[in-house]
Each structure stands twice: as C-alpha cells, then as structure tokens.
Motif scaffolding. Structure first.
Motif, mmCIF file in Angstrom:
data_model
loop_
_atom_site.group_PDB
_atom_site.id
_atom_site.type_symbol
_atom_site.label_atom_id
_atom_site.label_comp_id
_atom_site.label_asym_id
_atom_site.label_seq_id
_atom_site.Cartn_x
_atom_site.Cartn_y
_atom_site.Cartn_z
ATOM 1 N N TRP A 1 1.208 85.306 -14.410
ATOM 2 C CA TRP A 1 2.084 84.134 -14.482
ATOM 3 C C TRP A 1 3.541 84.571 -14.618
ATOM 4 O O TRP A 1 3.861 85.452 -15.425
ATOM 5 C CB TRP A 1 1.721 83.279 -15.697
ATOM 6 C CG TRP A 1 0.420 82.549 -15.580
ATOM 7 C CD1 TRP A 1 -0.571 82.738 -14.671
ATOM 8 C CD2 TRP A 1 -0.022 81.500 -16.452
ATOM 9 N NE1 TRP A 1 -1.610 81.885 -14.906
ATOM 10 C CE2 TRP A 1 -1.314 81.101 -15.991
ATOM 11 C CE3 TRP A 1 0.527 80.864 -17.555
ATOM 12 C CZ2 TRP A 1 -2.048 80.102 -16.617
ATOM 13 C CZ3 TRP A 1 -0.199 79.858 -18.192
ATOM 14 C CH2 TRP A 1 -1.469 79.477 -17.715
ATOM 15 N N HIS A 2 4.402 83.937 -13.853
ATOM 16 C CA HIS A 2 5.837 84.229 -13.947
ATOM 17 C C HIS A 2 6.624 82.939 -13.837
ATOM 18 O O HIS A 2 6.072 81.879 -13.528
ATOM 19 C CB HIS A 2 6.264 85.226 -12.864
ATOM 20 C CG HIS A 2 6.181 84.675 -11.457
ATOM 21 N ND1 HIS A 2 7.159 83.878 -10.912
ATOM 22 C CD2 HIS A 2 5.229 84.810 -10.488
ATOM 23 C CE1 HIS A 2 6.831 83.540 -9.671
ATOM 24 N NE2 HIS A 2 5.655 84.086 -9.390
ATOM 25 N N TRP B 1 9.659 82.471 -11.984
ATOM 26 C CA TRP B 1 10.515 82.253 -10.818
ATOM 27 C C TRP B 1 9.985 81.105 -9.966
ATOM 28 O O TRP B 1 8.773 80.901 -9.843
ATOM 29 C CB TRP B 1 10.588 83.524 -9.972
ATOM 30 C CG TRP B 1 11.462 84.583 -10.558
ATOM 31 C CD1 TRP B 1 12.821 84.626 -10.593
ATOM 32 C CD2 TRP B 1 11.023 85.798 -11.219
ATOM 33 N NE1 TRP B 1 13.266 85.761 -11.219
ATOM 34 C CE2 TRP B 1 12.183 86.505 -11.612
ATOM 35 C CE3 TRP B 1 9.774 86.344 -11.510
ATOM 36 C CZ2 TRP B 1 12.130 87.727 -12.278
ATOM 37 C CZ3 TRP B 1 9.718 87.559 -12.174
ATOM 38 C CH2 TRP B 1 10.882 88.242 -12.552
ATOM 39 N N VAL C 1 8.424 88.148 -5.580
ATOM 40 C CA VAL C 1 7.329 88.451 -6.499
ATOM 41 C C VAL C 1 6.049 88.733 -5.719
ATOM 42 O O VAL C 1 5.306 89.674 -6.033
ATOM 43 C CB VAL C 1 7.108 87.287 -7.493
ATOM 44 C CG1 VAL C 1 5.896 87.576 -8.374
ATOM 45 C CG2 VAL C 1 8.339 87.080 -8.356
ATOM 46 N N GLY D 1 3.491 80.965 -10.093
ATOM 47 C CA GLY D 1 4.911 80.923 -10.383
ATOM 48 C C GLY D 1 5.348 79.646 -11.071
ATOM 49 O O GLY D 1 4.545 78.747 -11.336
ATOM 50 N N ILE E 1 1.925 88.385 -18.100
ATOM 51 C CA ILE E 1 2.949 87.338 -18.058
ATOM 52 C C ILE E 1 4.330 87.968 -17.887
ATOM 53 O O ILE E 1 4.553 89.138 -18.196
ATOM 54 C CB ILE E 1 2.943 86.463 -19.332
ATOM 55 C CG1 ILE E 1 3.325 87.276 -20.595
ATOM 56 C CG2 ILE E 1 1.597 85.806 -19.518
ATOM 57 C CD1 ILE E 1 4.775 87.213 -20.997
ATOM 58 N N SER E 2 5.242 87.144 -17.397
ATOM 59 C CA SER E 2 6.637 87.541 -17.311
ATOM 60 C C SER E 2 7.483 86.393 -17.828
ATOM 61 O O SER E 2 7.240 85.237 -17.479
ATOM 62 C CB SER E 2 7.022 87.863 -15.867
ATOM 63 O OG SER E 2 8.403 88.095 -15.759
ATOM 64 N N SER E 3 8.451 86.709 -18.689
ATOM 65 C CA SER E 3 9.316 85.692 -19.282
ATOM 66 C C SER E 3 10.776 86.036 -19.029
ATOM 67 O O SER E 3 11.156 87.209 -19.011
ATOM 68 C CB SER E 3 9.061 85.599 -20.792
ATOM 69 O OG SER E 3 10.040 84.794 -21.420
ATOM 70 N N THR F 1 14.592 90.130 -17.988
ATOM 71 C CA THR F 1 13.237 89.624 -17.908
ATOM 72 C C THR F 1 12.278 90.637 -18.529
ATOM 73 O O THR F 1 12.505 91.838 -18.441
ATOM 74 C CB THR F 1 12.855 89.365 -16.439
ATOM 75 O OG1 THR F 1 13.792 88.448 -15.874
ATOM 76 C CG2 THR F 1 11.464 88.794 -16.305
ATOM 77 N N ALA G 1 7.945 91.716 -19.245
ATOM 78 C CA ALA G 1 6.553 91.551 -18.825
ATOM 79 C C ALA G 1 5.658 92.070 -19.938
ATOM 80 O O ALA G 1 6.063 92.929 -20.729
ATOM 81 C CB ALA G 1 6.288 92.312 -17.528
#
Length: 445
Positions: free
Chosen positions: A46-47, A49, A58, A78, A100-102, A327, A329
């Motif tokens: 999950w990201h 963008w 991505v 996304g 995850i990416s925040s 960002t 991860a």
C-alpha cells in the motif's frame, strides 16, 4: 510535484491518526520470520501516491522487483491515506498490507514504539547491509526510534532557498546569501514598498508563509530537540532561542507581522500556479526540491536560482546543509510473509538502479548515498543543490517521538504567538513550550 502537496497536508493529520496504533501490535518481529522468501508468494503493498505519473512510477518500481524475484508477485494499492494504513495495521487480517509506504516521517516514533511495523535491524544484519553507510545521515536518523529501525527511507525531500535571479540583478546582488545576517540585508534590499503594502517582498518570514515552519528554520541551527533521557531541550539549547530571535528580527525588518500577514492573505496558495514566488511577488522562498519543477511549469518571467538556505553566522563553515525529510517504507508486524516483504523493501530502498529510476520518475531526492552519486540521475542542473544538501552530514531532521509530531506542533504554536507579539518573553515561552512537550510525551507513554 503533486505528491508533495499531499505530504504537507498529511503530515499533521498523520500525527493524530497514528495514535490509533498505541494499543495495537505489541510484538516486535526479528530475523526469525518464518516464511520462505524463495517460494511462490503474493505481497500486498500500500502506498499514498495517486497522480497518474506517480502511480506509473510505483508500478514500474514494483515491476523491476518482480523481474528480479519472479516467485514473488505484488498487489499494489495506491492512494492509501495514513488513516487507512493505520487502521489496517491495527486490525491485521488477510486484507491488510504486508508492506506500506507513508509520506510522513512524523509517525515513525509511534510506528516503532507500538510495534505496528517490525524492527528491520535484524533484516539489515542478515542481508549484510549497513544502514549508516547506505543512507544519508539525516534519513538514517528519521527512520528509527530508540534503536528500533522500523522504517527505511524511500526517496527524500531536502529544503533550500529559491531566489529570483532577475530581481537579484536589478538590486545589484551578485550571489545568494550564506549567513542569516547577509540574508536579512538581501531580503530588505529586495523589498519594494508600495503604499501600505509591497510591490515586491524580499522574503515572507512568517510561520504561515509556505514552508517557513519552525522546524525548517531550526534545521539550519542544528538543534538538539531532546536530552539523552528524552526530556525536551527546547528551553535549554541556545539554538532554539537563536532561531526564534532571527525569525522575529526578519519579521520586524520587513514591515512587521500585521503588514506581512495582510500581504500574505492576498497572495496565491502554496500549490497553485499563483504561488507568490512564481508570480514574482516574493523574491526568495524557503522550499523543498519539488518547487523547482512546479515553478518552471508556470513559465515565470524571471530566471530561478537555487542555493542552500543560510546558516547562523557562527556556523558559516556549515553552509550547504539543510532540513531533510521524506517518504518511508516498512513491513507490517501483522504480515505472515515478512521475509518476502523485506525483499521488496530492500529492493525499493537499497538497490541503486531502482532508487535512481524512481527518483527520476518522481523527482524527489534519492535516498541512498550511492544513488545520490549515480551518473544515471536525470535532473535540471539546479536540482544538484538538493542532492548535495541531502548528502551533507551536517544536514538535520526532526527526531522521532513516541507521540509523533505533536512536539513540533507545540513549538510551531509558540512560534505563532512570538512572531505576532502575543508572547514577548522568549526564554519563558521556550521553557513553557518544553514543559508542555514533556507533559504530552508522558501522557502518550
């Protein structure tokens, strides 16, 4: 770039929403994760963008991973806000993400202390990767909390100074200022009054002024936010008093708080084409690396210059540093595929070609020392300033805290009071701010 606007908007909300994790996921993972990363498996990533070009970047990044690891397939989702990510990490289950990416680093302290994301130190050790030799110093710092490295940098943001070269030439200024005393003189020289307002303002110093936040100013003073015991240092470290004094002096020198706020209220917003730097209404701007592309897209009627932000006069030898964020991860503690998830995280964040290609596509600063030096980076020559700021060992960031970015909000709130004149005793105000930070942290534990 479009993604950057969301970073600014999400940062404060993330600090609050991540509080949901405080009672969840108390276990920490280690290199004893049981899944076999060599077997056929599928990961959920999950990201946040959402812009078409970003989403494609991505997907291309993940496609490179799948090519290198044909046994691992990745479902990419996304436009996931921190609220959605936090809720999924808290509840777990088959539909929760493995990776995850925040957009915000403010949540790292909560992610790590709550156990929502696994400690990646054992995974780095098992892979033979030394984070301190892999990532720029500031990025290495903002992805861990109290020895727990629960996140990894996934591209970064560096803050510098944009300036109107045409306005500089008209004012007889030959180069960007390197110290704050020089900066004040240049800002005054670039300011052209027009009645009760300005035809051109040299710089908007107010804390509401498009990225001129307390933490961005403070980055140039290299403050120590907390003592070794975790107590707020805001009332003790002279760097805080110097930074607040410098900013207030700028406010007063450029017309005073009320006049500046009146002017600011009539200017364009931070993310639209009518941003006051784009239009020439403000001649210098503190901002991140994404501003260059956004400004050029508006086809301004002047030449844009880029330089590091000034430093305190007594730190002139550190000119070139800046404030760093970015960002992150991580691997979900609820994932049953943590070894495979680590392979994805490792590829996205440490493979030089992958980082470089993603940086070229997203137009953010690469997040490894090797990628920062890669000849395959494609960028406007002015963008190099931000690469150098990111690699500078004197560059700083705001440290992780158990309650996220609440302490930064507390400092910012005092900044509003001090610049407006509502608070007049700086030392007392900083001491009270520190006490509030300590109280908030104690309540969060």
């Amino acid at each position: 770039m479009p993604g950057m606007s969301r970073k600014a908007a999400i940062a404060l909300a993330a600090s609050a929403s991540v509080a949901l994790l405080a009672t969840a996921c108390t276990g920490q993972a280690d290199s004893g994760a049981s899944d076999d990363a060599a077997k056929e498996t599928t990961l959920d990533f999950w990201h946040a963008w959402s812009a078409p070009a970003e989403v494609k970047a991505v997907k291309d990044l993940v496609a490179g991973f799948e090519k290198a690891h044909p046994n691992i397939q990745v479902n990419v989702v996304g436009n996931m806000t921190d609220d959605k990510i936090n809720q999924a990490l808290r509840t777990g289950g088959g539909k929760a993400p493995d990776v995850i990416s925040s957009f915000t680093t403010n949540s790292v302290g909560k992610f790590c202390s709550s156990g929502a994301l696994v400690d990646l130190n054992p995974f780095f050790e098992k892979s033979g990767i030394d984070p301190e030799k892999t990532f720029p110093k500031a990025m290495n710092e903002y992805t861990q909390f109290e020895g727990n490295r629960c996140a990894v940098p996934l591209l970064g943001d560096a803050y510098g100074l944009y300036y109107n070269k045409t306005a500089f030439e008209k004012a007889g200024i030959t180069s960007p200022p390197k110290t704050w005393s020089e900066f004040e003189k240049v800002a005054e020289k670039l300011t052209i009054p027009q009645g009760n307002t300005y035809k051109q303002l040299g710089f908007m110093p107010n804390y509401h002024g498009w990225e001129t936040t307390t933490e961005h100013y403070l980055g140039q003073f290299s403050p120590t936010y907390f003592d070794k015991d975790g107590t707020s240092n805001v009332g003790k470290d002279p760097a805080f008093e110097k930074a607040f004094t410098m900013q207030k002096k700028l406010v007063d020198a450029l017309g005073g708080y009320r006049k500046l706020e009146t002017y600011r209220s009539r200017l364009g917003d931070e993310w639209g084409p009518k941003h006051p730097f784009h239009t020439g209404q403000v001649a210098m701007q503190l901002d991140g690396e994404w501003r260059l592309g956004m400004a050029l897209d508006t086809k301004p009627e002047f030449e844009i210059g880029v330089a590091p932000l000034p430093v305190p006069d007594d730190q002139a030898d550190q000119y070139g540093k800046g404030y760093i964020t970015g960002t992150i991860a991580g691997v979900a503690a609820t994932s049953t595929k943590q070894n495979a998830a680590w392979e994805l995280v490792k590829y996205m964040t440490t493979d030089t070609d992958a980082v470089v290609n993603f940086s070229n596509a997203i137009h953010n600063v690469p997040s490894t020392l090797a990628a920062l030096k890669s000849p395959n980076l494609k960028y406007d020559p002015r963008f190099k300033t931000f690469l150098e700021i990111a690699a500078d060992p004197n560059s700083t960031t705001a440290p992780a805290s158990v309650n996220g970015g609440v302490y930064l909000t507390t400092i910012q709130e005092f900044g509003y009071d001090y610049e407006s004149g509502e608070a007049t005793d700086l030392k007392a105000g900083l001491k009270k701010t520190a006490e509030q930070i300590d109280t908030d942290i104690a309540q969060a534990k």
